[in-house]
Design a protein around this motif. Structure first.
Motif, short mmCIF file in Angstrom:
data_model
loop_
_atom_site.label_atom_id
_atom_site.label_comp_id
_atom_site.label_asym_id
_atom_site.label_seq_id
_atom_site.Cartn_x
_atom_site.Cartn_y
_atom_site.Cartn_z
N ALA A 82 0.83 -1.21 0.00
CA ALA A 82 0.00 0.00 0.00
C ALA A 82 0.86 1.26 0.00
CB ALA A 82 -0.93 0.00 1.21
N LEU A 83 1.93 1.24 0.77
CA LEU A 83 2.80 2.41 0.84
C LEU A 83 3.58 2.62 -0.46
CD1 LEU A 83 4.13 2.03 4.49
CD2 LEU A 83 2.81 3.96 3.61
N THR A 84 4.11 1.55 -1.00
CA THR A 84 4.97 1.69 -2.18
C THR A 84 4.19 1.81 -3.48
OG1 THR A 84 5.19 -0.73 -2.34
CG2 THR A 84 6.87 0.45 -1.07
N LYS A 85 3.07 1.05 -3.60
CA LYS A 85 2.35 0.99 -4.87
C LYS A 85 0.97 1.65 -4.82
CE LYS A 85 4.57 -3.48 -5.76
NZ LYS A 85 4.33 -4.92 -5.99
N GLY A 86 0.46 1.86 -3.61
CA GLY A 86 -0.88 2.42 -3.47
C GLY A 86 -1.89 1.35 -3.09
N GLY A 87 -2.93 1.77 -2.38
CA GLY A 87 -3.96 0.83 -1.95
C GLY A 87 -4.57 1.28 -0.64
N ALA A 88 -5.55 0.53 -0.18
CA ALA A 88 -6.28 0.88 1.04
C ALA A 88 -5.84 0.00 2.20
CB ALA A 88 -7.78 0.73 0.82
N LEU A 89 -5.73 0.62 3.38
CA LEU A 89 -5.44 -0.11 4.61
C LEU A 89 -6.54 0.20 5.61
CD1 LEU A 89 -1.60 0.49 5.01
CD2 LEU A 89 -2.72 -1.66 4.43
N ARG A 90 -7.03 -0.84 6.29
CA ARG A 90 -8.13 -0.69 7.23
C ARG A 90 -7.60 -0.56 8.65
NH1 ARG A 90 -13.64 0.56 7.07
NH2 ARG A 90 -14.68 -0.38 8.85
N PHE A 91 -8.01 0.49 9.35
CA PHE A 91 -7.64 0.72 10.74
C PHE A 91 -8.92 0.90 11.54
CE2 PHE A 91 -3.94 2.04 8.42
CZ PHE A 91 -2.87 1.66 9.21
N ASP A 92 -9.25 -0.09 12.38
CA ASP A 92 -10.48 -0.04 13.16
C ASP A 92 -11.65 0.33 12.25
OD1 ASP A 92 -9.18 -0.79 15.47
OD2 ASP A 92 -8.67 1.25 16.01
N ASP A 93 -12.25 1.51 12.49
CA ASP A 93 -13.39 1.93 11.68
C ASP A 93 -13.01 2.89 10.57
OD1 ASP A 93 -15.10 0.46 13.29
OD2 ASP A 93 -15.36 2.10 14.70
N LYS A 94 -11.72 3.03 10.30
CA LYS A 94 -11.28 3.99 9.30
C LYS A 94 -10.41 3.31 8.25
CE LYS A 94 -9.06 8.50 8.76
NZ LYS A 94 -8.46 9.67 9.45
N THR A 95 -10.65 3.66 7.01
CA THR A 95 -9.83 3.16 5.91
C THR A 95 -8.94 4.28 5.40
OG1 THR A 95 -11.50 1.53 5.24
CG2 THR A 95 -9.85 2.17 3.60
N VAL A 96 -7.65 4.00 5.29
CA VAL A 96 -6.69 4.98 4.81
C VAL A 96 -6.30 4.62 3.39
CG1 VAL A 96 -4.40 5.97 5.14
CG2 VAL A 96 -5.80 5.38 7.13
N GLU A 97 -6.46 5.56 2.49
CA GLU A 97 -6.09 5.36 1.10
C GLU A 97 -4.64 5.81 0.90
OE1 GLU A 97 -7.61 3.92 -1.32
OE2 GLU A 97 -9.58 3.60 -0.40
N CYS A 98 -3.80 4.90 0.48
CA CYS A 98 -2.41 5.23 0.20
C CYS A 98 -2.24 5.44 -1.31
CB CYS A 98 -1.50 4.10 0.67
SG CYS A 98 -1.65 3.69 2.42
N HIS A 99 -1.46 6.42 -1.67
CA HIS A 99 -1.29 6.77 -3.07
C HIS A 99 0.01 6.23 -3.66
CE1 HIS A 99 -4.81 9.30 -2.76
NE2 HIS A 99 -4.30 9.87 -1.69
N GLY A 100 0.78 5.53 -2.85
CA GLY A 100 2.01 4.93 -3.34
C GLY A 100 3.17 5.92 -3.38
N GLY A 101 4.29 5.43 -3.84
CA GLY A 101 5.46 6.30 -3.95
C GLY A 101 6.23 6.51 -2.67
N VAL A 102 5.88 5.76 -1.61
CA VAL A 102 6.57 5.86 -0.32
C VAL A 102 7.47 4.64 -0.15
CG1 VAL A 102 6.32 5.99 2.19
CG2 VAL A 102 4.69 7.19 0.70
N ALA A 103 8.74 4.85 0.05
CA ALA A 103 9.67 3.74 0.30
C ALA A 103 9.55 3.28 1.75
CB ALA A 103 11.09 4.17 -0.01
N VAL A 104 9.85 2.02 1.98
CA VAL A 104 9.84 1.46 3.33
C VAL A 104 11.22 0.88 3.60
CG1 VAL A 104 8.73 -0.11 4.94
CG2 VAL A 104 7.39 0.90 3.09
N GLU A 105 11.90 1.42 4.61
CA GLU A 105 13.26 0.99 4.96
C GLU A 105 13.24 0.22 6.26
OE1 GLU A 105 17.41 3.05 6.52
OE2 GLU A 105 16.14 4.16 5.10
N PHE A 106 13.80 -0.99 6.25
CA PHE A 106 13.93 -1.81 7.44
C PHE A 106 15.40 -1.82 7.85
CE2 PHE A 106 10.19 -3.52 5.25
CZ PHE A 106 9.24 -3.38 6.25
N VAL A 107 15.69 -1.24 9.01
CA VAL A 107 17.08 -1.05 9.43
C VAL A 107 17.75 -2.38 9.75
CG1 VAL A 107 18.58 0.06 11.12
CG2 VAL A 107 16.51 1.24 10.32
N LYS A 108 17.10 -3.21 10.55
CA LYS A 108 17.72 -4.48 10.98
C LYS A 108 18.02 -5.38 9.77
CE LYS A 108 16.84 -8.59 13.80
NZ LYS A 108 15.86 -9.26 14.72
#
Length: 209
Positions: A82-108
């Motif tokens: 959802a963060l990198t490509k876009g899509g919807a994520l459900r949080f309790d009673d709220k849905t967050v629309e992601c538009h993509g283009g966000v990189a995700v970095e895992f340090v470990k």
């Protein structure tokens, strides 16, 4: 990626310290969101929702490790996709629309996913996520085995409550009266989080009455 670097931390209880996460980054983050709760699923992590709502295309979400972002492989893929490509994520009673283009970095794990990484990156995400989940299951199994052995020896008593119900009510009343949770924690010889838990327990009991 030329945008902001946004940090996300998660610990499984209010008593745990999140300071060690993201402590030795080569490139610092400009803002950090921290959840102090169980992360068995996306629900119940309000700061993760706020972080996802905050980031914009070109930003990087920096997380200490995969198991700090998600507690199973399905969640991991959903959030990263959802963060990198876009899509919807459900949080309790709220849905967050992601538009993509966000990189995700895992340090470990030393990996950054951008959505343009190809099938090899998708495979690597699954493999590393499976390893993180396996490591967590091993730790829990060792804890269960240790508790079982302690019970067999008759030395395991479980956690004792910090406060009696009467003390909980008194502490909650004193906080409501304006007394400092820090000073009350010093007076009772407990962690400040214990004071907050007492207040929350008193409120919950009042709501049920």
């Amino acid at each position: 990626m030329t945008g902001q670097r946004i940090g996300y931390k998660r610990v499984s209880s209010v008593a745990q310290n999140a300071d060690r996460q993201l402590a030795d980054l080569k490139a610092p983050v400009s803002k950090t969101f921290t959840d102090k709760a169980s992360g068995k699923n996306v629900d119940g992590r309000p700061e993760l929702r706020r972080a996802i709502e905050y980031v914009r295309e070109g930003d990087t979400l920096v997380v200490h490790s995969m198991d700090r972002l998600a507690r199973n492989i399905v969640d991991l893929h959903q959030i990263v996709d959802a963060l990198t490509k876009g899509g919807a994520l459900r949080f309790d009673d709220k849905t967050v629309e992601c538009h993509g283009g966000v990189a995700v970095e895992f340090v470990k794990e030393g990996r950054t996913f951008t959505g343009d990484d190809g099938s090899d990156a998708t495979l690597m995400l699954g493999v590393l996520g499976a390893v993180a989940q396996f490591e967590r299951s091993i730790i829990k199994e060792r804890q269960r085995e240790g508790i079982a052995l302690a019970k067999a020896r008759g030395v395991y008593k479980g956690r004792k409550p910090k406060f009696t119900p009467e003390q909980t009510a008194v502490v909650a009343q004193r906080v409501a009266g304006g007394e400092s949770p820090t000073e009350l924690a010093e007076e009772y010889g407990v962690h400040r989080s214990t004071i907050y838990k007492a207040v929350a327990a008193a409120r919950a009991e009042a709501d049920e009455a």
